[in-house]
Design an enzyme around this catalytic site. Structure first.
Site, PDB file in Angstrom:
ATOM      1  N   LYS A 188      44.385  29.519  13.266  1.00  0.00           N
ATOM      2  CA  LYS A 188      44.961  30.380  12.237  1.00  0.00           C
ATOM      3  C   LYS A 188      44.506  31.817  12.528  1.00  0.00           C
ATOM      4  CE  LYS A 188      44.835  32.521   8.377  1.00  0.00           C
ATOM      5  NZ  LYS A 188      45.316  33.878   8.678  1.00  0.00           N
ATOM      6  N   GLY A 241      34.568  35.838  10.674  1.00  0.00           N
ATOM      7  CA  GLY A 241      35.148  36.701   9.648  1.00  0.00           C
ATOM      8  C   GLY A 241      34.092  37.111   8.652  1.00  0.00           C
ATOM      9  N   SER A 242      34.546  37.397   7.451  1.00  0.00           N
ATOM     10  CA  SER A 242      33.635  37.967   6.452  1.00  0.00           C
ATOM     11  C   SER A 242      32.820  36.878   5.744  1.00  0.00           C
ATOM     12  CB  SER A 242      34.455  38.732   5.414  1.00  0.00           C
ATOM     13  OG  SER A 242      35.301  37.845   4.746  1.00  0.00           O
ATOM     14  N   THR A 245      34.716  34.990   2.843  1.00  0.00           N
ATOM     15  CA  THR A 245      35.597  33.884   3.270  1.00  0.00           C
ATOM     16  C   THR A 245      34.745  32.709   3.753  1.00  0.00           C
ATOM     17  OG1 THR A 245      37.266  35.502   3.924  1.00  0.00           O
ATOM     18  CG2 THR A 245      37.558  33.269   4.748  1.00  0.00           C
ATOM     19  N   GLY A 246      33.671  33.006   4.468  1.00  0.00           N
ATOM     20  CA  GLY A 246      32.790  31.941   4.954  1.00  0.00           C
ATOM     21  C   GLY A 246      32.274  31.071   3.816  1.00  0.00           C
ATOM     22  N   GLU A 264      30.626  32.490  11.900  1.00  0.00           N
ATOM     23  CA  GLU A 264      30.166  33.708  12.583  1.00  0.00           C
ATOM     24  C   GLU A 264      30.573  34.857  11.680  1.00  0.00           C
ATOM     25  OE1 GLU A 264      28.566  33.727  15.414  1.00  0.00           O
ATOM     26  OE2 GLU A 264      28.897  31.658  16.029  1.00  0.00           O
ATOM     27  N   CYS A 299      31.629  43.157  15.232  1.00  0.00           N
ATOM     28  CA  CYS A 299      30.633  42.460  14.407  1.00  0.00           C
ATOM     29  C   CYS A 299      29.223  42.898  14.739  1.00  0.00           C
ATOM     30  CB  CYS A 299      30.786  40.955  14.556  1.00  0.00           C
ATOM     31  SG  CYS A 299      30.624  40.389  16.246  1.00  0.00           S
ATOM     32  N   GLU A 398      28.000  45.765   4.990  1.00  0.00           N
ATOM     33  CA  GLU A 398      28.772  46.004   6.200  1.00  0.00           C
ATOM     34  C   GLU A 398      30.018  46.835   5.871  1.00  0.00           C
ATOM     35  OE1 GLU A 398      30.953  42.671   7.915  1.00  0.00           O
ATOM     36  OE2 GLU A 398      30.255  43.299   9.888  1.00  0.00           O
TER      37      GLU A 398
HETATM   38  P1  NAD Z   1      38.207  37.874   6.732  1.00  0.00           P
HETATM   39  O1  NAD Z   1      37.159  36.925   6.281  1.00  0.00           O
HETATM   40  O2  NAD Z   1      38.896  38.684   5.719  1.00  0.00           O
HETATM   41  O3  NAD Z   1      39.332  37.111   7.523  1.00  0.00           O
HETATM   42  C1  NAD Z   1      39.026  36.298   8.635  1.00  0.00           C
HETATM   43  C2  NAD Z   1      40.054  35.189   8.711  1.00  0.00           C
HETATM   44  O4  NAD Z   1      39.904  34.369   7.566  1.00  0.00           O
HETATM   45  C3  NAD Z   1      41.503  35.660   8.725  1.00  0.00           C
HETATM   46  O5  NAD Z   1      42.240  34.859   9.623  1.00  0.00           O
HETATM   47  C4  NAD Z   1      41.945  35.408   7.295  1.00  0.00           C
HETATM   48  O6  NAD Z   1      43.325  35.180   7.176  1.00  0.00           O
HETATM   49  C5  NAD Z   1      41.173  34.157   6.965  1.00  0.00           C
HETATM   50  N1  NAD Z   1      41.002  33.920   5.524  1.00  0.00           N
HETATM   51  C6  NAD Z   1      40.964  34.849   4.531  1.00  0.00           C
HETATM   52  N2  NAD Z   1      40.822  34.238   3.337  1.00  0.00           N
HETATM   53  C7  NAD Z   1      40.756  32.908   3.570  1.00  0.00           C
HETATM   54  C8  NAD Z   1      40.593  31.756   2.745  1.00  0.00           C
HETATM   55  N3  NAD Z   1      40.488  31.847   1.435  1.00  0.00           N
HETATM   56  N4  NAD Z   1      40.552  30.551   3.348  1.00  0.00           N
HETATM   57  C9  NAD Z   1      40.629  30.430   4.682  1.00  0.00           C
HETATM   58  N5  NAD Z   1      40.817  31.476   5.511  1.00  0.00           N
HETATM   59  C10 NAD Z   1      40.863  32.716   4.970  1.00  0.00           C
HETATM   60  O7  NAD Z   1      37.508  38.785   7.840  1.00  0.00           O
HETATM   61  P2  NAD Z   1      38.181  39.969   8.672  1.00  0.00           P
HETATM   62  O8  NAD Z   1      38.245  41.148   7.770  1.00  0.00           O
HETATM   63  O9  NAD Z   1      39.408  39.509   9.356  1.00  0.00           O
HETATM   64  O10 NAD Z   1      37.100  40.175   9.818  1.00  0.00           O
HETATM   65  C11 NAD Z   1      36.065  41.057   9.698  1.00  0.00           C
HETATM   66  C12 NAD Z   1      34.766  40.300   9.510  1.00  0.00           C
HETATM   67  O11 NAD Z   1      34.524  39.434  10.629  1.00  0.00           O
HETATM   68  C13 NAD Z   1      33.584  41.234   9.494  1.00  0.00           C
HETATM   69  O12 NAD Z   1      32.696  40.831   8.491  1.00  0.00           O
HETATM   70  C14 NAD Z   1      32.947  41.039  10.866  1.00  0.00           C
HETATM   71  O13 NAD Z   1      31.607  41.367  10.951  1.00  0.00           O
HETATM   72  C15 NAD Z   1      33.200  39.598  11.115  1.00  0.00           C
HETATM   73  N6  NAD Z   1      33.096  39.308  12.548  1.00  0.00           N
HETATM   74  C16 NAD Z   1      32.044  38.527  12.981  1.00  0.00           C
HETATM   75  C17 NAD Z   1      31.896  38.239  14.338  1.00  0.00           C
HETATM   76  C18 NAD Z   1      30.756  37.369  14.838  1.00  0.00           C
HETATM   77  O14 NAD Z   1      30.810  36.892  15.952  1.00  0.00           O
HETATM   78  N7  NAD Z   1      29.734  37.133  14.053  1.00  0.00           N
HETATM   79  C19 NAD Z   1      32.832  38.717  15.250  1.00  0.00           C
HETATM   80  C20 NAD Z   1      33.882  39.514  14.775  1.00  0.00           C
HETATM   81  C21 NAD Z   1      34.011  39.774  13.406  1.00  0.00           C
END
Ligand code: NAD
Length: 494
Positions: A188, A241-242, A245-246, A264, A299, A398
């Site tokens: 996704k 991601g964030s 969401t995690g 992550e 990140c 962040e």
């Molecule tokens: P996000 O959490 O908004 O979105 C990430 C993904 O999750 C997207 O595909 C989104 O559609 C999906 N998502 C959103 N809501 C959801 C839900 N309720 N259920 C399931 N999936 C859902 O994050 P973002 O804004 O796309 O990415 C930025 C974040 O990612 C930052 O916090 C950044 O630090 C982190 N990041 C971490 C690493 C790492 O390796 N640790 C690498 C890159 C980015």
């Protein structure tokens, strides 16, 4: 990089995208689409299928069927290796096309995108292709009338949810080890960075990956991402991601089949510069690159600069010079150092953080503003803010944008205390000529990755993962394979 080839590719219309399920391009079950805006100029670039819960379930069913009949998992390892290597080659052959498509979608400057997206993705796939027949199970040291075998088995169906900052690089960090281990995957991508991943998945089919082994469902996280998280038929969920969401994904797992969830997440990484750093001018340039490349949407970005008080003014001046020398603008211009912010919403959030920092006593030494508004795109000047207290919002949360907060420290003890005073623990760096201090700092700063006298650039041979609220899993290196395999014991009476 050839500017005329890039311009020719950017002039191409982008066809509306659809899901990739069971090897077929399919529209959303209700026909819904979503517009995809280009951060370069804010115009509509194309549209994508706005996935439904039913679409996600269809994709998971397809992945399950592919796994159960063994069309991929039961192929000889050498055959799977060949397909993954062919896929890596195809990605390289189409590197510029993939990179330009991705930049039109997410705004990363092309110089970085070419290396970090198709370049890195091809390298990652090759690494796991080569690894897949070199990782063995174990024989346990049992008593002599027993044979204890420890098998490593694929988990089954992997769900992968990817962010928008480096979709191909991060996508490959999941796909490489997941597919090398014999699993089927449903991917996704992020709403604002799906196009290059979709194209990359099509190339997998061309390379010989059987239909159904890799499925891609586009759409909103809170619809299709949630459906993936709540599925009773996804065995492992891998996510970048964030943190918010995690957290939801852990809840989904608890409410459904207790699937394993690897997160992550974000960071607030400290870049710690001591007065005895080997080359302060060089350190300042790397500190600027370490936060401003890809508009800070990295990140591991070194978003907190901790500087020893005795060199604070001199060092900040050098960082400001380096920041002001960065050319911000059209990410498809080969001379651009910093491209566009991914979305209007992200840009507005960045600006709010600057305002808050100002209100909390920070001094904006350079940047702080939206720029190039006449383009219609989303651009922000590299921003350096001094006088940021360790407990200030800018030091704690962040931003995920081109905003660097600077805090002075007086000694090693205080540097460690400030470095560790956040909920995060993803990356960090220490700059010093003192070898003992370097090792002490590596141990003392709570992160998954510590750099010494450099920032960023760690390759695929080492793991990337966080501690604290930066996450609980590792991408890259052979350690990543552990997420995609189950251990099974065979206890055999001889
Ligand atoms: P996000 O959490 O908004 O979105 C990430 C993904 O999750 C997207 O595909 C989104 O559609 C999906 N998502 C959103 N809501 C959801 C839900 N309720 N259920 C399931 N999936 C859902 O994050 P973002 O804004 O796309 O990415 C930025 C974040 O990612 C930052 O916090 C950044 O630090 C982190 N990041 C971490 C690493 C790492 O390796 N640790 C690498 C890159 C980015």
């Amino acid at each position: 990089m050839d500017q005329s080839r890039i311009d020719a590719l950017r002039a191409l219309a982008v066809s509306p995208g659809s899901h990739l399920i069971d090897g077929q391009n399919v529209a959303a079950s209700d026909g819904a689409i979503m517009d995809i805006l280009s951060p370069i100029d804010g115009t509509v670039l194309t549209s994508l299928a706005r996935g439904t819960v039913q679409d996600m379930e269809t994709a998971i069913t397809s992945a399950r069927a592919a796994f159960e009949d063994g069309r991929w998992a039961k192929q000889p390892p050498a055959a799977r290796r060949k397909v993954l290597l062919r896929w890596a080659n195809l990605i390289e052959e189409n590197a510029l096309e993939l990179a330009v498509l991705g930049v039109r979608d997410n705004g990363t400057e092309i110089g970085m995108a070419l290396k970090a997206e198709p370049g890195s993705a091809a390298g990652t796939l090759r690494y796991y292709a080569e690894a897949l027949d070199k990782v063995y199970g174990e024989i346990a040291p049992t008593q002599s009338d027993i044979l204890g075998l420890i098998h490593k088995e694929p988990v089954g169906v992997v769900g992968a949810i990817i962010p928008w900052n480096f979709p191909m690089m991060i996508g490959a960090w999941k796909l490489g080890p997941a597919l090398a281990s014999g699993n089927s995957v449903v991917l996704k991508p992020a709403e604002t960075a799906s196009l290059s991943l979709l194209r990359m998945a099509e190339l997998a089919l061309e390379a010989g990956l059987p239909p159904g082994v890799l499925n891609v469902v586009t759409g909103e996280g809170r619809v299709v991402g949630e459906a993936m998280g709540l599925s009773m038929d996804v065995d492992v969920l891998v996510f970048t991601g964030s943190g918010s969401t995690g957290r939801r994904l852990l809840e989904y797992a608890a409410r459904s089949n207790l699937k394993r969830v690897y997160l992550e997440l974000g960071g607030k990484s400290p870049n710690i510069v001591f007065a005895d750093a080997p080359n302060l001018e060089e350190a300042a340039k790397i500190a600027a690159a370490g936060i401003f490349r890809n508009s800070g949407q990295v990140c591991v970005a070194g978003s907190r600069l901790l500087v020893e008080a005795s060199i604070h003014d001199e060092f900040v001046a050098a960082v400001v010079r380096a920041a002001e020398a960065l050319r911000v603008g059209d990410p498809l211009d080969v001379n651009t150092h910093v491209g566009a912010v991914n979305s209007e919403a992200q840009l507005q959030q960045n600006l709010r953080f600057v305002e808050t920092a100002r209100n909390e006593g920070g001094t904006i030494v350079t940047g702080g503003d939206r720029i190039l508004t006449e383009t219609g795109g989303y651009y922000m000047a590299p921003t350096v803010i001094t006088g940021v207290a360790a407990e200030a919002t800018l030091a704690q949360q962040e931003v995920f944008g081109p905003v660097l907060g600077v805090t002075a420290f007086t000694d090693e003890h205080e540097a460690v205390r400030i470095a560790n005073a956040t909920i995060y623990g993803l990356a960090g760096a220490v700059w010093t000529s003192n070898l003992s201090r370097a090792h002490r700092m590596v141990r003392a700063v709570r992160t998954g990755v510590m750099h010494v006298n450099t920032y960023g650039g760690a390759d695929g041979t080492v793991p990337l993962g966080g501690v604290g609220q930066s996450g609980n899993g590792h991408d890259k290196s052979l350690h990543a394979l552990e997420k995609y395999t189950n251990l099974k014991t065979a206890w055999i009476k001889l």
